[in-house]
Design a protein around this motif. Structure first.
Motif, mmCIF file in Angstrom:
data_model
loop_
_atom_site.group_PDB
_atom_site.id
_atom_site.type_symbol
_atom_site.label_atom_id
_atom_site.label_comp_id
_atom_site.label_asym_id
_atom_site.label_seq_id
_atom_site.Cartn_x
_atom_site.Cartn_y
_atom_site.Cartn_z
ATOM 1 N N SER A 417 0.829 -1.208 0.000
ATOM 2 C CA SER A 417 0.000 0.000 0.000
ATOM 3 C C SER A 417 0.861 1.254 0.000
ATOM 4 N N PHE A 420 2.169 1.723 -3.427
ATOM 5 C CA PHE A 420 1.162 2.220 -4.362
ATOM 6 C C PHE A 420 1.012 3.737 -4.290
ATOM 7 N N LEU A 424 0.405 6.552 -7.426
ATOM 8 C CA LEU A 424 -0.905 7.202 -7.393
ATOM 9 C C LEU A 424 -0.757 8.722 -7.322
ATOM 10 N N ASN A 450 -11.674 6.782 -10.281
ATOM 11 C CA ASN A 450 -11.084 5.486 -9.972
ATOM 12 C C ASN A 450 -9.743 5.630 -9.251
ATOM 13 N N ARG A 453 -10.784 6.239 -5.738
ATOM 14 C CA ARG A 453 -11.282 5.008 -5.120
ATOM 15 C C ARG A 453 -10.120 4.115 -4.706
ATOM 16 N N LEU A 454 -9.114 4.037 -5.576
ATOM 17 C CA LEU A 454 -7.938 3.237 -5.252
ATOM 18 C C LEU A 454 -7.204 3.822 -4.046
ATOM 19 N N GLN A 455 -7.134 5.140 -3.983
ATOM 20 C CA GLN A 455 -6.516 5.779 -2.823
ATOM 21 C C GLN A 455 -7.282 5.448 -1.536
ATOM 22 N N ILE A 458 -6.537 1.877 -0.429
ATOM 23 C CA ILE A 458 -5.195 1.798 0.152
ATOM 24 C C ILE A 458 -5.185 2.394 1.551
ATOM 25 N N THR A 594 -14.795 -5.006 -1.308
ATOM 26 C CA THR A 594 -13.530 -5.639 -0.950
ATOM 27 C C THR A 594 -13.609 -6.375 0.373
ATOM 28 N N ASN A 652 -15.517 4.333 -1.342
ATOM 29 C CA ASN A 652 -16.251 3.153 -1.831
ATOM 30 C C ASN A 652 -17.691 3.441 -2.199
#
Length: 929
Positions: A417, A420, A424, A450, A453-455, A458, A594, A652
């Motif tokens: 994480s 990432f 990001l 997106n 959302r990924l942030q 993480i 998730t 989310n």
């Protein structure tokens, strides 16, 4: 043989009256066969009237006295022919007689009365088999008349025996010793089993079966008159004696669940067992307050029915091959056998002379057999306990390994994480700059959504790792918590409007200033609300309630989030707070996720030392309830702050997107472009694919597998690009349905998925998928693969259109797929109607069972010919075959293949084969030569 000899001795007596001569050298006489019997139906006749009644000789060794209020009288006349014996004892051999009165004649013509039985407390002593008896003197050549009056609500089977004093003493000693020994052995067994169940064999089955042993022991003591001896009150003695055996069904049913483990019987069996228990308890209560023969008879029938039902279940289980616990079954069955025939005799169903000795034999065998199996039960228990200890040690070791793996997994997620975050960050900045340069570009907001959302995912993983490492602390600051929640709730209002959900918010105070950790409360609240919005359909309802309390100087917070969405199955509720757990983890699940959000909420609530609960009913409602203390910080901080406005859309949550394009209404009407069906439940990816293919194809979009299947059947596209994991119907299911239907079996299918293991790819190809791409995919590769599939179909169509007669037939053994079956069927239908010039497209569609549009698209995809062209091609190919045979003229052949106009036939033939029909056979023969 002794009884048979005595019967021969009595034969002349029965013919001459009721007098029984007591001869020399005989110490024991079965009196019942020689006794006279009279039944007083009213049960109230005085003794004087009884003496005047006519008695019938019984001629039986034992008599059944049924359930009733009637009184039965026996008359016995004895004459002593033995000068050596004067003292005699007359015994009634069943201790269950409620009232047994002896009337013995005296020399002066009167009768001496001795009252015995359970309702008479005189001369009763605490001993086994306390049978009614009377002693009397009978001198040489003296005659005595004895009447016996028997009365009771309860049925019993008995006989009358006469003994000399010495013989009776021996008989009584034997009986007392035998039943005393049996009673003592039962008591010892009961005590031993009690100690085992309490201290040694801590097994549920053994303890349940022990209940039956207690019930059987009580029943034995009750049936043999032992329990009644403890009570001086006759009514109490009667009731206790009867109920001791009446409760037997309860013990049998408790042990039934031990005998048949696994609960494999149909549901009605359990219902019958429960009904028996209810009836048994109900009858016991009724008899306790009203000792009447009708209720006692009903109870006896219930006891018999219970045992018969259990025996039937044994047969049923053996036929069905259900598991049976034979460690308990043998003793269980012997116990039933020792009791059932005795009960059947009481209701008059059987009257075999061997019932009593066989019942006693079964009882003794049950005692011995259980002792044998008890050893096996203890051995099995010790073995299972040893295995359990080993399994516990193994489980403990496995738990430690799982915990270590969990720590390694968490450390891995934490490290990755962090890794990432750098790329990001390098995405977020440039995207913002690109958006400023190109504000009208529609792809950029989708990319930003997106990335955010990924942030968020993480950040949640990092939060979980910090919680596990103990790095998270409650950092409370002072402020107005109602305003803080107001900011959060307002961020969800636009989401509620977009999803058409009624979002109601209520707070118990307009203002409430306290210490609270804004960051962690925001995470708890937004995750719960995001979860509610995800699983609540349009026109649904979400209620957010906040209550503030101050108890003993400590502020407390109560949050309730209620929705009327899909709900959660009761079996899955205990696991919803587990990390990475998803209620629906199948490929067809309707909602993305998730499994992190609720796990984070639970651990944050635990950090506050609070409590979170959930109640849910499937398709009804779900309520999450969070109780949190809001203690003042120990360091005395009193810093005021104004919480920043919560994010417009929480982690989310589904942010509002551009309105979805209609699948059919907005189709571009460009027939030159192939039609491509995109099946994808993620709106961003669907939008991306649309932009990717739109310049080259007519695009149709579907939001899930079922929607895609419906559109494919309706429109028959040229190619399908589909995701694998989708709600309602996944990609595998969609592919299988398309390839197994003649309308769509020819359509190439491309699967896009993150599941790219060899087994997944093989499954897709076995179901007929034409290609398989792994996410993330290269757009150029996807475009090329789709284009190649379209070109391959075009080549196949071209080959078909260039085929000359005769049309190829499928060879034996060749794989006859759905497309071949379809073409074969279409060809056969046209050939059947070859000479019918009126056979047109409408009739052809009807016989093929397809709509005109679907048949046109199917034939166009396979042969590059329209429906009309396909029919004409089959006619012309058949005409070419006939021309080669040279048996008919061109005109005759034209009419035989359905052409009414010869010029039109010649023109069509020229276009198809490049020569007129008159020259076809000559040139073909020349070419062959």
């Amino acid at each position: 043989m002794k009884n048979l000899a005595f019967l021969v001795f009595l034969l002349p007596l029965w013919g001459s009256g009721q007098t029984l001569d007591l001869v020399s050298n005989t110490e024991t006489y079965p009196i019942t066969p020689a006794a006279g019997l009279y039944k007083d139906i009213s049960g109230q006749l005085p003794f004087g009237q009884i003496q005047k009644q006519k008695f019938e000789i019984t001629r039986k060794y034992g008599l059944l006295f049924p359930f009733s209020e009637a009184a039965s009288w026996l008359k016995i006349v004895l004459t002593n022919r033995n000068p050596a014996r004067k003292q005699w004892v007359l015994e009634w051999n069943n201790p269950m007689g409620e009232s047994v009165d002896f009337y013995i004649s005296t020399p002066n013509g009167t009768f001496q009365i001795k009252k015995m039985g359970m309702v008479n407390t005189e001369n009763r002593i605490l001993m086994a088999e306390n049978r009614p008896f009377v002693e009397f003197d009978l001198g040489f050549q003296e005659t005595k008349t004895i009447y016996i009056r028997v009365k009771g609500q309860r049925a019993h089977f008995a006989s009358v025996n006469l003994y000399s004093t010495q013989a009776y003493n021996r008989h009584d000693l034997i009986q007392t010793n035998v039943y005393g020994f049996m009673s003592g052995a039962i008591a010892v067994r009961l005590f031993y089993v009690f100690l085992l169940a309490l201290f040694a064999v801590k097994d549920k089955d053994f303890r349940q079966y022990s209940v039956l042993l207690v019930v059987r022991s009580i029943a034995f003591w009750g049936l043999h008159g032992i329990l009644s001896n403890f009570f001086s009150n006759p009514s109490t003695a009667l009731t206790v004696s009867f109920l001791s055996s009446h409760i037997l069904p309860l013990g049998l049913i408790v042990a039934f669940r031990v005998i048949f483990p696994g609960r494999r019987f149909p549901k009605w069996v359990e219902s019958v067992l429960k009904l028996i228990m209810v009836l048994n308890i109900l009858l016991a209560i009724i008899i306790l307050f009203g000792y009447r023969w009708q209720w006692i008879l009903a109870s006896t029938y219930l006891v018999i029915a219970t045992q018969v039902f259990i025996l039937a279940m044994y047969v049923f289980a053996i036929i069905k091959k259900y598991p049976i616990n034979w460690n308990y079954s043998v003793a269980y069955l012997l116990g039933i056998g020792s009791y059932i025939f005795v009960q059947m005799r009481l209701v008059g169903w059987v009257s075999f002379p061997w019932i009593s000795p066989v019942a006693l034999l079964f009882f003794i065998l049950e005692f011995l057999v259980f002792g044998y199996f008890l050893g096996r039960i203890i051995i099995d228990y010790e073995r299972n306990r040893a295995l359990s200890v080993q399994e516990l040690a193994f489980t403990k070791e496995q738990t430690q390994r799982v915990q270590e793996l969990d720590r390694l997994k968490t450390r891995f997620f934490t490290n990755i994480s962090h890794e990432f975050r750098t790329p990001l960050s390098l995405l977020t900045g440039p995207l913002e700059e690109i958006q400023q340069k190109y504000p009208k570009e529609g792809m950029i907001p989708m990319m930003q959504r997106n990335v955010k959302r990924l942030q968020s995912l993480i950040n949640q993983l990092l939060d979980l790792s910090k919680l596990e490492a103990g790095e998270f602390k409650v950092e409370a600051r002072y402020g107005d918590i109602t305003a803080f929640f107001g900011y959060i709730f307002s961020s969800f209002e636009s989401l509620a409007q977009h999803q058409n959900i009624h979002f109601n918010v209520s707070q118990s105070r307009r203002s409430f200033e306290t210490y609270f950790d804004a960051d962690k409360l925001e995470k708890i609240t937004t995750n719960l609300l995001s979860n509610a919005f995800k699983f609540t359909p349009a026109n649904g309802r979400i209620d957010m309630r906040v209550f503030y309390q101050t108890i003993d100087g400590e502020d407390r917070l109560l949050l309730e989030v209620e929705d009327n969405g899909i709900g959660i199955d009761a079996e899955r509720l205990p696991r919803i707070f587990d990390r990475f757990y998803q209620v629906d983890d199948t490929a067809q699940r309707k909602f993305e996720g998730t499994g992190i959000g609720l796990a984070l909420v639970k651990e944050l609530v635990d950090l506050f030392k609070g409590k979170i609960t959930v109640k849910s009913e499937v398709n009804q409602s779900t309520v999450f309830r969070v109780e949190l203390p809001l203690p003042k910080p120990k360091n005395g901080l009193n810093t005021e702050f104004m919480p920043k406005i919560a994010r417009a859309y929480p982690p989310n949550s589904a942010e509002p997107l551009q309105p979805e394009r209609l699948a059919v209404a907005d189709l571009p009407q460009d027939a030159t472009k192939p039609m491509l069906l995109i099946v994808e439940d993620n709106p961003d990816l669907r939008q991306y694919l649309y932009g990717l293919f739109e310049p080259h194809y007519q695009i149709v979009e579907a939001i899930n597998g079922q929607n895609g299947l419906d559109l494919a059947f309706e429109l028959v596209p040229d190619v399908v690009v589909t995701d694998l994991m989708m709600p309602l119907l996944d990609g595998f299911g969609l592919c299988q349905r398309l390839k197994s239907d003649q309308r769509t079996s020819h359509i190439p299918v491309v699967l896009l998925t993150a599941k790219a293991t060899l087994s997944d790819r093989l499954e897709g190809f076995e179901l007929g998928a034409d290609d398989y791409l792994q996410k993330p995919f290269n757009k150029e590769e996807l475009l090329v693969r789709v284009r190649n599939l379209i070109q391959q179909r075009a080549i196949l169509r071209q080959k078909f259109s260039l085929m000359e007669p005769p049309m190829p037939k499928l060879t034996a053994g060749a794989p006859e797929n759905l497309d071949n079956q379809f073409l074969k069927k279409a060809q056969e239908i046209v050939e059947v109607h070859l000479g019918d010039s009126s056979f047109d497209v409408e009739e052809f569609c009807k016989e093929m069972g397809m709509s005109r549009t679907n048949l046109h698209r199917k034939l166009k995809a396979l042969t590059d010919a329209s429906t009309t062209e396909f029919i004409r091609t089959i006619r012309l190919q058949r005409a070419a075959q006939l021309l080669l045979q040279r048996t008919h003229t061109v005109s005759e052949i034209a009419y035989r293949v359905g052409f009414e106009s010869l010029p039109y036939f010649s023109k069509s033939f020229q276009e198809q084969f490049g020569m007129p029909p008159s020259d076809y056979s000559h040139k073909k023969n020349e070419a062959l030569n």
